[in-house]
Write a protein that holds these residues in place. Structure first.
Motif, PDB file in Angstrom:
ATOM      1  N   UNK A  29      21.298  49.389  37.410  1.00 26.88           N
ATOM      2  CA  UNK A  29      21.607  48.079  38.016  1.00 26.88           C
ATOM      3  C   UNK A  29      21.006  46.910  37.239  1.00 26.88           C
ATOM      4  N   UNK A  30      21.702  45.790  37.251  1.00 32.59           N
ATOM      5  CA  UNK A  30      21.249  44.599  36.526  1.00 32.59           C
ATOM      6  C   UNK A  30      21.402  44.807  35.030  1.00 32.59           C
ATOM      7  N   UNK A  31      20.450  44.274  34.274  1.00 31.10           N
ATOM      8  CA  UNK A  31      20.504  44.458  32.820  1.00 31.10           C
ATOM      9  C   UNK A  31      20.168  45.882  32.425  1.00 31.10           C
ATOM     10  N   UNK A  32      19.549  46.614  33.347  1.00 31.96           N
ATOM     11  CA  UNK A  32      19.248  48.020  33.069  1.00 31.96           C
ATOM     12  C   UNK A  32      17.998  48.225  32.245  1.00 31.96           C
ATOM     13  N   UNK A  33      17.107  47.229  32.276  1.00 29.31           N
ATOM     14  CA  UNK A  33      15.848  47.374  31.526  1.00 29.31           C
ATOM     15  C   UNK A  33      14.662  47.150  32.469  1.00 29.31           C
ATOM     16  N   UNK A  34      13.504  47.660  32.038  1.00 27.23           N
ATOM     17  CA  UNK A  34      12.268  47.397  32.773  1.00 27.23           C
ATOM     18  C   UNK A  34      11.236  46.911  31.770  1.00 27.23           C
ATOM     19  N   UNK A  35      10.318  46.077  32.246  1.00 28.13           N
ATOM     20  CA  UNK A  35       9.377  45.418  31.333  1.00 28.13           C
ATOM     21  C   UNK A  35       8.088  46.216  31.181  1.00 28.13           C
ATOM     22  N   UNK A  36       7.677  46.383  29.929  1.00 27.31           N
ATOM     23  CA  UNK A  36       6.386  46.985  29.599  1.00 27.31           C
ATOM     24  C   UNK A  36       5.346  45.852  29.668  1.00 27.31           C
ATOM     25  N   UNK A  37       4.666  45.757  30.816  1.00 32.65           N
ATOM     26  CA  UNK A  37       3.806  44.588  31.063  1.00 32.65           C
ATOM     27  C   UNK A  37       2.645  44.484  30.072  1.00 32.65           C
ATOM     28  N   UNK A  38       2.157  45.630  29.641  1.00 28.61           N
ATOM     29  CA  UNK A  38       1.066  45.602  28.646  1.00 28.61           C
ATOM     30  C   UNK A  38       1.539  44.983  27.336  1.00 28.61           C
ATOM     31  N   UNK A  39       2.717  45.437  26.876  1.00 33.03           N
ATOM     32  CA  UNK A  39       3.270  44.896  25.627  1.00 33.03           C
ATOM     33  C   UNK A  39       3.579  43.409  25.792  1.00 33.03           C
ATOM     34  N   UNK A  40       4.069  43.048  26.964  1.00 32.67           N
ATOM     35  CA  UNK A  40       4.380  41.641  27.248  1.00 32.67           C
ATOM     36  C   UNK A  40       3.115  40.796  27.143  1.00 32.67           C
ATOM     37  N   UNK A  41       2.036  41.276  27.741  1.00 36.48           N
ATOM     38  CA  UNK A  41       0.790  40.494  27.723  1.00 36.48           C
ATOM     39  C   UNK A  41       0.231  40.362  26.312  1.00 36.48           C
ATOM     40  N   UNK A  42       0.413  41.419  25.521  1.00 32.58           N
ATOM     41  CA  UNK A  42      -0.097  41.376  24.150  1.00 32.58           C
ATOM     42  C   UNK A  42       0.636  40.330  23.307  1.00 32.58           C
ATOM     43  N   UNK A  43       1.938  40.141  23.594  1.00 30.03           N
ATOM     44  CA  UNK A  43       2.735  39.200  22.785  1.00 30.03           C
ATOM     45  C   UNK A  43       2.718  37.788  23.365  1.00 30.03           C
ATOM     46  N   UNK A  44       2.029  37.589  24.476  1.00 25.14           N
ATOM     47  CA  UNK A  44       2.162  36.334  25.226  1.00 25.14           C
ATOM     48  C   UNK A  44       1.227  35.235  24.741  1.00 25.14           C
ATOM     49  N   UNK A  45       1.810  34.049  24.505  1.00 26.70           N
ATOM     50  CA  UNK A  45       1.001  32.889  24.131  1.00 26.70           C
ATOM     51  C   UNK A  45       0.654  32.054  25.352  1.00 26.70           C
ATOM     52  N   UNK A  46       1.557  32.065  26.338  1.00 29.29           N
ATOM     53  CA  UNK A  46       1.391  31.159  27.479  1.00 29.29           C
ATOM     54  C   UNK A  46       2.179  31.697  28.672  1.00 29.29           C
ATOM     55  N   UNK A  47       1.690  31.390  29.858  1.00 26.42           N
ATOM     56  CA  UNK A  47       2.408  31.794  31.068  1.00 26.42           C
ATOM     57  C   UNK A  47       2.336  30.652  32.057  1.00 26.42           C
ATOM     58  N   UNK A  48       3.385  30.488  32.854  1.00 27.00           N
ATOM     59  CA  UNK A  48       3.404  29.397  33.828  1.00 27.00           C
ATOM     60  C   UNK A  48       4.139  29.873  35.078  1.00 27.00           C
ATOM     61  N   UNK A  49       3.425  29.840  36.209  1.00 27.97           N
ATOM     62  CA  UNK A  49       3.987  30.388  37.457  1.00 27.97           C
ATOM     63  C   UNK A  49       4.408  29.277  38.410  1.00 27.97           C
ATOM     64  N   UNK A  50       5.582  29.443  38.964  1.00 36.04           N
ATOM     65  CA  UNK A  50       6.102  28.424  39.903  1.00 36.04           C
ATOM     66  C   UNK A  50       6.478  29.069  41.222  1.00 36.04           C
TER      67      UNK A  50
END
Ligand code: OSB
Ligand code: MG
Length: 367
Positions: free
Chosen positions: A346-367
């Protein structure tokens, strides 16, 4: 769906090897991942704007600003029906198509999850696997280029695109053609020529190329129509097509014979489908371009490329061509027939590897 929260993640991903085009050489790639919560579910989208304004004036910095100040406020806490509803809400915001496309992609992912259907099906696509090729950057020398192309052929890619720029065009293409006489080969100039300097490309007409991509300026249709008159090889527009209206006008003035559709460049998957449908009705083939996406954008590209008029192989390569560590758990691999499977979950059919995401992340902004 009621939009309960939006989080932006600004990523900088290390490419597995440098990628050089007529507008510069990059070793890492920016994107903004858009995470939207609604109905207790999470949808993901990718805004493909890069750090440097070489391909487009839209960059990760401007996209971030527009998302935070205009696009998120247009949906947060509100009921958004679908992509079309979203496009209406943001229709008064001029430009910033990559930023819009990032949100739209997350809405498609959410909608698919709510309806338990893959985005492919929501878009009207039917193919289970999509024909793909690989985009090869400028290399140090013609022999290095032949070597790189050969490496991709060994991996199973049956269509290759090489980047060209003034001084590295006909010579490079000739060398590759001589080494691989039957290869499905095309070139991409990324707007490096003018009507005058493009005359140097005329010998390309003898090389049996599938197409010549975006020789002239990114905001130009008219000079492309003049140039097409002197080339046998079909011209294909990338940068110049930023809306269904541009696609129609390009067709009307014969500025191209083929169109490259990138959902990010045209403001979202819904706009890509419109261009696809219009070209289909006019018998103009389209193919899906790429922006060195992460697995999120790649899943969306595969979904749209499953529509029937995507008859030429897309710039949608396997995960290992781009990143040693992608931020999706799913890896896209090349089948023996130079295709990649379209995700079926369902959807795009992918799931996020949160560890890898955090390693590549420069900035985050929550709304
Ligand atoms: O012009 O098609 C282009 C990558 C970044 C920006 C522009 C382009 C490209 C590519 C790579 O050619 C396509 C891909 O494999 O994602
Ligand atoms: Mg291109």
């Amino acid at each position: 769906m009621k939009i309960e929260g939006v989080t932006l993640h600004h990523l900088r991903m290390e490419l597995q090897s440098p990628f050089e085009t007529s507008f510069g050489c990059i070793q890492s790639r920016d994107c903004i991942l858009v995470e939207i919560k609604a109905e207790g579910l999470t949808g993901w989208g990718e805004c493909v704007a890069d750090f440097y304004p070489g391909y487009s004036h839209e960059i990760s910095g401007t996209a971030w600003y527009i998302l935070e100040n205009f696009l998120i406020p247009a949906i947060l806490g509100q009921k958004v029906k679908d992509a079309h509803d979203f496009q209406e809400r943001v229709g008064h915001i001029r430009g910033h198509l990559m930023a819009k496309a990032g949100i739209e992609m997350a809405l498609w992912d959410l909608q698919g999850k709510i309806k338990a259907k893959p985005v492919r099906e929501l878009l009207g696509g039917s193919r289970r696997r999509v024909a793909v090729g690989v985009s090869v950057g400028l290399q140090e020398s013609p022999s290095a280029l032949t070597h790189t192309v050969e490496r991709y052929l060994t991996k199973g890619y049956s269509r290759v695109k090489i980047k060209i720029k003034p001084g590295r065009d006909v010579g490079d293409a000739r060398v590759v053609r001589r080494a691989f006489p039957n290869l499905r080969l095309q070139v991409d100039a990324n707007s490096a020529y003018t009507l005058e300097t493009a005359a140097a490309l005329l010998p390309l007409d003898e090389l049996g190329l599938l197409l010549i991509e975006q020789p002239l300026a990114e905001d130009d249709l008219w000079d492309h129509s003049k140039l097409q008159k002197i080339f046998k090889t079909p011209l294909c527009l990338d940068e110049s097509i930023t809306s269904p209206r541009h696609a129609r006008q390009a067709l009307e003035m014969n500025a191209r014979q083929i169109i490259n559709i990138k959902p990010g460049r045209v403001g979202g998957l819904s706009q890509g489908v419109k261009i696809h449908d219009f070209c289909h009705a006019k018998n103009v083939p389209v193919w899906c371009g790429g922006m060195l996406e992460t697995g999120v954008g790649r899943a969306a590209n595969l979904a749209i490329a499953s529509l029937p008029n995507f008859t030429l192989p897309g710039d949608i390569s396997a995960t290992d061509r781009y990143y040693t560590q992608d931020i999706t758990h799913e890896e896209f691999t090349l089948n023996a027939d130079s295709t990649i499977d379209v995700p079926t979950s369902p959807g795009l059919g992918i799931s996020i590897n949160l560890e890898a995401l955090q390693r590549a992340r420069l900035d985050v902004s929550r709304h």
